[in-house]
Write a protein that holds these residues in place. Structure first.
Motif, PDB file in Angstrom:
ATOM      1  N   LEU A  47       7.837   5.550  14.571  1.00  0.00           N
ATOM      2  CA  LEU A  47       7.458   4.918  13.728  1.00  0.00           C
ATOM      3  C   LEU A  47       6.230   5.369  13.102  1.00  0.00           C
ATOM      4  O   LEU A  47       5.219   5.126  13.944  1.00  0.00           O
ATOM      5  N   PRO A  48       5.814   6.059  11.995  1.00  0.00           N
ATOM      6  CA  PRO A  48       4.563   6.358  11.445  1.00  0.00           C
ATOM      7  C   PRO A  48       3.597   5.373  11.477  1.00  0.00           C
ATOM      8  O   PRO A  48       3.874   3.988  10.879  1.00  0.00           O
ATOM      9  N   ILE A  49       2.294   5.509  11.656  1.00  0.00           N
ATOM     10  CA  ILE A  49       1.212   4.546  11.627  1.00  0.00           C
ATOM     11  C   ILE A  49       0.975   4.368  10.224  1.00  0.00           C
ATOM     12  O   ILE A  49       1.170   5.087   9.330  1.00  0.00           O
ATOM     13  N   LEU A  50       0.721   3.008   9.899  1.00  0.00           N
ATOM     14  CA  LEU A  50       0.282   2.724   8.680  1.00  0.00           C
ATOM     15  C   LEU A  50      -1.023   2.192   8.565  1.00  0.00           C
ATOM     16  O   LEU A  50      -1.649   1.496   9.075  1.00  0.00           O
ATOM     17  N   ARG A  51      -1.886   2.999   7.684  1.00  0.00           N
ATOM     18  CA  ARG A  51      -3.345   2.916   7.624  1.00  0.00           C
ATOM     19  C   ARG A  51      -3.359   2.255   6.345  1.00  0.00           C
ATOM     20  O   ARG A  51      -2.808   2.009   5.376  1.00  0.00           O
ATOM     21  N   LYS A  52      -4.797   1.584   6.411  1.00  0.00           N
ATOM     22  CA  LYS A  52      -5.138   0.862   5.333  1.00  0.00           C
ATOM     23  C   LYS A  52      -5.128   1.463   4.015  1.00  0.00           C
ATOM     24  O   LYS A  52      -4.563   0.977   2.919  1.00  0.00           O
ATOM     25  N   SER A  53      -5.443   2.746   3.866  1.00  0.00           N
ATOM     26  CA  SER A  53      -5.420   3.490   2.720  1.00  0.00           C
ATOM     27  C   SER A  53      -4.001   3.585   2.012  1.00  0.00           C
ATOM     28  O   SER A  53      -3.560   3.768   0.999  1.00  0.00           O
ATOM     29  N   ASP A  54      -2.816   3.705   2.997  1.00  0.00           N
ATOM     30  CA  ASP A  54      -1.543   3.897   2.556  1.00  0.00           C
ATOM     31  C   ASP A  54      -1.256   2.720   2.192  1.00  0.00           C
ATOM     32  O   ASP A  54      -0.347   2.536   0.977  1.00  0.00           O
ATOM     33  N   TYR A  55      -1.481   1.529   2.786  1.00  0.00           N
ATOM     34  CA  TYR A  55      -1.000   0.168   2.261  1.00  0.00           C
ATOM     35  C   TYR A  55      -1.540   0.094   0.906  1.00  0.00           C
ATOM     36  O   TYR A  55      -0.980  -0.647   0.043  1.00  0.00           O
ATOM     37  N   SER A  56      -2.822   0.445   0.807  1.00  0.00           N
ATOM     38  CA  SER A  56      -3.376   0.240  -0.385  1.00  0.00           C
ATOM     39  C   SER A  56      -2.673   0.887  -1.476  1.00  0.00           C
ATOM     40  O   SER A  56      -2.597   0.357  -2.565  1.00  0.00           O
ATOM     41  N   ASN A  57      -2.269   2.034  -1.252  1.00  0.00           N
ATOM     42  CA  ASN A  57      -1.463   2.931  -2.263  1.00  0.00           C
ATOM     43  C   ASN A  57      -0.054   2.233  -2.505  1.00  0.00           C
ATOM     44  O   ASN A  57       0.416   2.414  -3.655  1.00  0.00           O
ATOM     45  N   ILE A  58       0.533   1.792  -1.478  1.00  0.00           N
ATOM     46  CA  ILE A  58       1.946   1.233  -1.624  1.00  0.00           C
ATOM     47  C   ILE A  58       1.650   0.034  -2.760  1.00  0.00           C
ATOM     48  O   ILE A  58       2.368  -0.178  -3.517  1.00  0.00           O
ATOM     49  N   GLN A  59       0.565  -0.833  -2.271  1.00  0.00           N
ATOM     50  CA  GLN A  59       0.385  -1.920  -3.271  1.00  0.00           C
ATOM     51  C   GLN A  59       0.064  -1.557  -4.651  1.00  0.00           C
ATOM     52  O   GLN A  59       0.463  -2.114  -5.758  1.00  0.00           O
ATOM     53  N   ARG A  60      -0.825  -0.618  -4.799  1.00  0.00           N
ATOM     54  CA  ARG A  60      -1.092   0.032  -6.142  1.00  0.00           C
ATOM     55  C   ARG A  60       0.044   0.483  -6.944  1.00  0.00           C
ATOM     56  O   ARG A  60       0.237   0.073  -8.085  1.00  0.00           O
ATOM     57  N   ASN A  61       0.983   1.046  -6.482  1.00  0.00           N
ATOM     58  CA  ASN A  61       2.279   1.452  -7.129  1.00  0.00           C
ATOM     59  C   ASN A  61       3.193   0.497  -7.319  1.00  0.00           C
ATOM     60  O   ASN A  61       4.099   0.850  -7.998  1.00  0.00           O
ATOM     61  N   ASN A  62       2.998  -0.496  -6.531  1.00  0.00           N
ATOM     62  CA  ASN A  62       3.928  -1.864  -6.785  1.00  0.00           C
ATOM     63  C   ASN A  62       3.493  -2.990  -6.417  1.00  0.00           C
ATOM     64  O   ASN A  62       3.577  -3.737  -5.629  1.00  0.00           O
ATOM     65  N   LYS A  75      -1.896 -18.823   0.396  1.00  0.00           N
ATOM     66  CA  LYS A  75      -2.911 -18.353  -0.499  1.00  0.00           C
ATOM     67  C   LYS A  75      -3.039 -16.949  -0.639  1.00  0.00           C
ATOM     68  O   LYS A  75      -2.373 -15.963   0.366  1.00  0.00           O
ATOM     69  N   ILE A  76      -3.771 -16.464  -1.683  1.00  0.00           N
ATOM     70  CA  ILE A  76      -3.865 -15.043  -1.790  1.00  0.00           C
ATOM     71  C   ILE A  76      -5.112 -14.682  -1.957  1.00  0.00           C
ATOM     72  O   ILE A  76      -6.068 -15.183  -2.314  1.00  0.00           O
ATOM     73  N   PHE A  77      -5.706 -13.370  -1.208  1.00  0.00           N
ATOM     74  CA  PHE A  77      -6.933 -12.888  -1.206  1.00  0.00           C
ATOM     75  C   PHE A  77      -6.922 -11.479  -1.714  1.00  0.00           C
ATOM     76  O   PHE A  77      -5.899 -10.830  -1.692  1.00  0.00           O
ATOM     77  N   GLN A  78      -8.190 -10.788  -1.782  1.00  0.00           N
ATOM     78  CA  GLN A  78      -8.134  -9.296  -1.981  1.00  0.00           C
ATOM     79  C   GLN A  78      -9.350  -8.990  -1.027  1.00  0.00           C
ATOM     80  O   GLN A  78     -10.491  -9.060  -1.240  1.00  0.00           O
ATOM     81  N   SER A  79      -9.261  -8.138  -0.292  1.00  0.00           N
ATOM     82  CA  SER A  79     -10.115  -7.251   0.595  1.00  0.00           C
ATOM     83  C   SER A  79     -10.499  -5.935   0.014  1.00  0.00           C
ATOM     84  O   SER A  79      -9.908  -5.188  -0.839  1.00  0.00           O
ATOM     85  N   PRO A  80     -11.553  -5.281   0.470  1.00  0.00           N
ATOM     86  CA  PRO A  80     -11.899  -4.069   0.039  1.00  0.00           C
ATOM     87  C   PRO A  80     -11.136  -2.898   0.392  1.00  0.00           C
ATOM     88  O   PRO A  80     -10.359  -3.106   1.240  1.00  0.00           O
ATOM     89  N   GLY A  81     -10.855  -2.058  -0.681  1.00  0.00           N
ATOM     90  CA  GLY A  81     -10.045  -1.257  -0.532  1.00  0.00           C
ATOM     91  C   GLY A  81      -9.359  -0.716  -2.032  1.00  0.00           C
ATOM     92  O   GLY A  81      -9.446   0.566  -2.338  1.00  0.00           O
ATOM     93  N   PRO A  82      -9.015  -1.489  -2.774  1.00  0.00           N
ATOM     94  CA  PRO A  82      -8.472  -2.808  -2.480  1.00  0.00           C
ATOM     95  C   PRO A  82      -7.120  -2.952  -1.785  1.00  0.00           C
ATOM     96  O   PRO A  82      -6.402  -2.372  -1.874  1.00  0.00           O
ATOM     97  N   ILE A  83      -7.256  -4.063  -0.876  1.00  0.00           N
ATOM     98  CA  ILE A  83      -5.970  -4.499  -0.191  1.00  0.00           C
ATOM     99  C   ILE A  83      -5.844  -5.941  -0.617  1.00  0.00           C
ATOM    100  O   ILE A  83      -6.568  -6.725  -0.431  1.00  0.00           O
ATOM    101  N   ASN A  84      -4.482  -6.216  -1.268  1.00  0.00           N
ATOM    102  CA  ASN A  84      -4.098  -7.614  -1.495  1.00  0.00           C
ATOM    103  C   ASN A  84      -3.652  -8.270  -0.146  1.00  0.00           C
ATOM    104  O   ASN A  84      -2.528  -7.831   0.523  1.00  0.00           O
ATOM    105  N   ASN A  85      -4.289  -9.359   0.183  1.00  0.00           N
ATOM    106  CA  ASN A  85      -3.855 -10.399   1.318  1.00  0.00           C
ATOM    107  C   ASN A  85      -3.206 -11.341   1.217  1.00  0.00           C
ATOM    108  O   ASN A  85      -3.339 -12.101  -0.024  1.00  0.00           O
ATOM    109  N   VAL A  86      -2.316 -11.830   1.949  1.00  0.00           N
ATOM    110  CA  VAL A  86      -1.928 -13.272   1.731  1.00  0.00           C
ATOM    111  C   VAL A  86      -1.857 -14.035   3.081  1.00  0.00           C
ATOM    112  O   VAL A  86      -2.121 -13.529   4.042  1.00  0.00           O
TER     113      VAL A  86
END
Length: 374
Positions: A47-62, A75-86
């Motif tokens: 299973l390929p490793i999921l990096r924060k940059s990958d996850y940020s792009n996945i969220q940006r596209n959807n 609750k919902i938050f946003q961390s630098p990247g940006p990465i949307n957190n729950v």
């Protein structure tokens, strides 16, 4: 051995995802078609490793969560990247109540929490931990050190939650000296730091390690050396940086984790942190695998720094140097930019201590802090 935890937990997790989380199932199959046929760690590594940059792009596209989180967040938050957190569950998503308990925090304390309560989840992580342990808490959040000292003196606070740098500033200004314990994250604490804090201010300091996506990863315990991994909630791999190859636990390697919660997509999620172990106890975080850094409790990811430089039309070199009380941030640029300092603070929330114009061929982040050499 290149992992810490019970691999059977991974098999249980995958079955729960297959049975209960269709969106996440499809995502995992798109990354590794035989993911639900695995029967060993060797096959799980496909299973390929999921990096924060990958996850940020996945969220940006959807947006906002890449279609990977079906359960309604608390609750919902946003961390630098940006990465949307729950935050998906009270107490047991972040689990920092375990850390405070190991550090000796209890209901007789009064806690001052200096982490922010907006945008990022750090303040929330410790607020709910204190609630779980029935500890009164003052939700101070970010403020100046003089105000923090005033609040501590006014309420007779006995415990501090925040960063090492801010604790040192605050402790110097308190008058009643009621603080007796501290729980610190986001900056490395050396044994010399711990002794200095104890001898100078009478404060027993403990450190922990966590990230916004999954909360607690490891924590110190009273009377024990190094940090205990929370393997009840995590399966942890130790890999060569930016690689999928295993490395010995006592060597430097990247911490890659799987969060054992079928509602969230953090399987083989790369923290980007370089760590090492003694036995199965985490010795500490010694740098970043992706040339990103954490400074004054804030991540500056390499891809963010590249975007910053592109916005200004420069090549840049970000240098972090150590000092006794607070890290020093130097920004070198290929050409002068009047907006650089203000733009850096706007993007990262950090103050640049100095700038200079240099010959720079490519963007770089350079960490000169001595603890990287330990």
């Amino acid at each position: 051995m290149a992992f810490i935890g019970d691999f059977s937990n991974i098999l249980t997790l995958l079955k729960k995802i297959y049975d209960n989380n269709k969106a996440l199932s499809e995502f995992l199959k798109s990354r590794y078609s035989d993911i639900f046929k695995i029967d060993s760690y060797d096959s799980y590594k496909k299973l390929p490793i999921l990096r924060k940059s990958d996850y940020s792009n996945i969220q940006r596209n959807n947006p906002p969560f890449g279609g990977l989180i079906a359960d309604k967040p608390i609750k919902i938050f946003q961390s630098p990247g940006p990465i949307n957190n729950v935050k998906i569950e009270e107490y047991h998503h972040y689990r920092f109540y375990k850390a405070l308990r190991y550090a000796g925090f209890n209901s007789s304390d009064i806690v001052v929490n200096t982490f922010g309560y907006t945008l990022t989840p750090a303040g929330e992580m410790f607020d709910e931990a204190c609630k779980f342990l029935e500890i009164p808490i003052f939700p101070l959040g970010p403020t100046d050190s003089a105000k923090a000292a005033e609040i501590i003196d006014t309420f007779g606070a006995t415990a501090f939650i925040g960063t090492k740098t801010f604790l040192l500033k605050v402790a110097e200004q308190t008058k009643r000296k009621t603080l007796k314990k501290a729980y610190l994250i986001a900056e490395k604490i050396t044994e010399e730091d711990r002794k200095y804090i104890a001898n100078s201010f009478g404060i027993e300091a403990y450190q922990g390690y966590g990230i916004a996506e999954v909360g607690l990863i490891a924590t110190e315990e009273r009377g024990k050396k190094y940090m205990l991994l929370d393997t009840d909630a995590l399966f942890v791999e130790h890999l060569e940086p930016n690689d999928n190859n295993e490395t010995d636990l006592e060597e430097y390697g990247e911490l890659v984790l799987t969060f054992l919660d079928e509602r969230l997509p953090f399987l083989r999620f790369a923290t980007g942190d370089i760590v090492s172990y003694e036995g199965t106890r985490l010795k500490g975080v010694f740098g970043r695998a992706d040339s990103s850094i954490k400074v004054k409790g804030v991540f500056v990811h390499y891809w963010q720094f590249e975007e910053f430089c592109a916005h200004l039309g420069i090549k840049g070199r970000l240098i972090v140097e150590p000092s006794d009380k607070s890290d020093i941030i130097i920004l070198e640029m290929s050409t002068s930019s009047e907006d650089a300092i203000e733009e850096f603070k706007r993007r990262f929330g950090l103050r640049v201590n100095g700038t200079k114009v240099s010959e720079i061929e490519k963007n770089e982040i350079i960490d000169k802090r001595e603890w990287k050499k330990e």
